[in-house]
Design an enzyme around this catalytic site. Structure first.
Site, PDB file in Angstrom:
ATOM      1  N   ASN A 139      50.452  48.088  49.620  1.00  0.00           N
ATOM      2  CA  ASN A 139      50.269  49.401  49.044  1.00  0.00           C
ATOM      3  C   ASN A 139      49.550  50.414  49.641  1.00  0.00           C
ATOM      4  OD1 ASN A 139      48.298  47.774  47.940  1.00  0.00           O
ATOM      5  ND2 ASN A 139      47.980  49.382  46.281  1.00  0.00           N
ATOM      6  N   GLU A 237      39.864  41.323  45.721  1.00  0.00           N
ATOM      7  CA  GLU A 237      39.895  42.524  45.022  1.00  0.00           C
ATOM      8  C   GLU A 237      41.488  42.246  44.661  1.00  0.00           C
ATOM      9  OE1 GLU A 237      38.265  44.870  43.849  1.00  0.00           O
ATOM     10  OE2 GLU A 237      36.578  44.245  45.172  1.00  0.00           O
ATOM     11  N   CYS A 271      46.047  49.765  42.586  1.00  0.00           N
ATOM     12  CA  CYS A 271      45.350  48.798  41.435  1.00  0.00           C
ATOM     13  C   CYS A 271      44.317  49.826  40.640  1.00  0.00           C
ATOM     14  CB  CYS A 271      44.777  47.943  42.431  1.00  0.00           C
ATOM     15  SG  CYS A 271      43.208  48.549  43.564  1.00  0.00           S
TER      16      CYS A 271
END
Length: 468
Positions: A139, A237, A271
């Site tokens: 992403n 993460e 995110c």
């Protein structure tokens, strides 16, 4: 023993799914093991190089990134779907990250401490770990790899990097630029392939001392299970289900605009994207009207790109269908874009009448979908905002300074935004979450050295000069 044959993968444009933009050769297990070994051998000389000299290479890399900004942005846009302007912004962000960590090469790597003995000198010294495995998602194919690779390198580690297979061409472009910037061979080795195959090789290799991963919670848990018992340093993460709160005293125009930006930028594939918004009842109707107004201003195919892949498209559409089946009301969007059926385009989507028992309130969608909730007051809003397994980012829109500071204290997230959207990060600031959003060490800023180095404590005895 027979040698494994390399697989060749074709990369397709998610904005035009019939367009093949290139091919990439995927590495075998044996090739991956060889690259890990090569990075291990390169560690000694690289770690002994002056940190200032290592920083200079990062400065050169930042300059090259800007020089190659347009072709790199166009390639990355075609490979994962973000608009070219969004990708240009990401390239600039990558250059800023490199320049920040380049300066780390000129900063102190330890401190002198007082000793109880006048005969002794006591100090600490930060040293690199060795070979670090870096596994990055699709992403943010430029920024996320660089905010891991840059600190790893400047602190003296060597790196084996596995980018997502969905952005393999972009990853190779970046790796080639590092060599052009003067990075010695094998200090950064890129391996291309599926995580299910090569990820295990990276995790289990005794040469790899640390693993930094950004991606799904399921894969993160697998890494934790496999690497934890091996006593490797781990940085994860993971996901987010980020909430915004709009109070009655907020600037509603600002709050609505930034909430929609937070939810829909990069097609919601962040995110830190705003996934939930809690609006105080007295301004609920007005705020919802403004949210719809700003959602209508998005031009799908121009200001908002497609989802990154067929898998992502099907996942988002399944989330939308399930929300409707569970009783949520779609008040805007909710469908593929018919006139853009050649790509993985989905309309910006707004839901109301969502309850906290619904999947839409709890699961990360990773697409342009926003769940809207009406709340009685601030207390209900913060209680519901905290009612999540995730804890990455949250924002509040208010003119009340006391509530803003209370929100800073009580919000169960790692990133708190006041009168701003949930996304966004600057290279000098630590990045990471709480709960199931992060495991281990923070990324970026001065916090990065905590993961990529280890402290040695040194004592030198007999330092006082004595007259004979």
């Amino acid at each position: 023993m027979a040698t494994e044959t390399r697989e060749i993968r074709e990369q397709y444009n998610p904005a035009n799914t019939s367009e093949c933009i290139g091919k990439i050769e995927l590495h075998t297990v044996e090739e991956t093991e060889a690259k890990i070994e090569a990075s291990g051998k390169a560690f000694g000389e690289w770690s002994r190089m002056s940190s200032v000299a290592r920083g200079e290479i990062l400065h050169k890399m930042a300059d090259l990134l800007i020089e190659h900004m347009e072709p790199l942005a166009e390639l990355a846009s075609k490979e994962m779907g973000k608009t070219v302007p969004e990708m240009i912004g990401e390239v600039k962000r990558g250059a800023s990250i490199l320049r920040y960590f380049a300066q780390e090469g000129m900063r102190a790597a330890g401190e002198v401490l007082p000793s109880v003995s006048e005969e002794k000198m006591l100090f600490t010294k930060r040293v690199p770990l060795g070979v670090v495995a870096i596994i990055t998602p699709w992403n943010f194919p430029i920024a996320i790899p660089l905010w891991k690779i840059a600190p790893a390198l400047v602190y003296g580690n060597t790196v084996v990097w596995k980018p997502s297979i969905e952005v393999a061409l972009t990853g190779q472009y970046i790796a080639d630029l590092f060599l052009k910037a003067g990075l010695p061979e094998h200090v950064l080795n890129i391996v291309q392939g599926r995580g299910s195959k090569l990820g295990t090789v990276l995790i289990k290799s005794p040469i790899v001392k640390a693993i930094s991963f950004t991606g799904s919670n399921a894969v993160g848990q697998q890494i934790l299970n496999e690497a934890g018992p091996l006593n490797k340093k781990i940085q994860l993460e993971l996901g987010g289900k980020n909430a915004a709160i709009i109070l009655a005293d907020a600037d509603l125009e600002l709050a609505a605009r930034l909430t929609i930006e937070g939810a829909m930028k990069q097609t919601g594939q962040r995110c830190t994207a705003t996934s939930r918004v809690y609006i105080e009842a007295s301004v609920y109707d007005e705020a919802v009207e403004k949210l719809i107004k700003y959602a209508k201003q998005i031009k799908v195919g121009e200001t908002m790109g497609p989802l990154a892949s067929r898998q992502q498209f099907e996942s988002v559409m399944e989330h939308i269908a399930r929300a409707k089946a569970q009783g949520a009301k779609c008040i805007f969007g909710g469908k593929p874009v018919a006139e853009l059926s050649h790509g993985y385009y989905v309309e910006p989507t707004l839901f109301v009448d969502v309850t906290h028992e619904m999947d839409l309130a709890r699961e990360e969608v990773f697409g342009p979908v926003l769940a809207i909730f009406k709340v009685a007051d601030y207390e209900e809003a913060i209680r519901l905002a905290n009612d999540s397994e995730f804890g990455l980012s949250a924002s509040i829109y208010t003119a009340n300074i006391q509530k803003a500071f209370d929100f800073i204290e009580r919000s169960e997230v790692g990133l708190v935004q006041i009168n701003d959207e949930t996304g966004g990060a600057e290279p000098q600031a630590p990045f990471g979450g709480m709960k199931n959003s992060s495991t281990g060490f923070r990324e970026q800023g001065q916090a990065a050295k905590e993961f990529f180095t280890v402290l040695k404590t040194v004592t030198i005895n007999g330092i006082r000069y004595k007259k004979s």
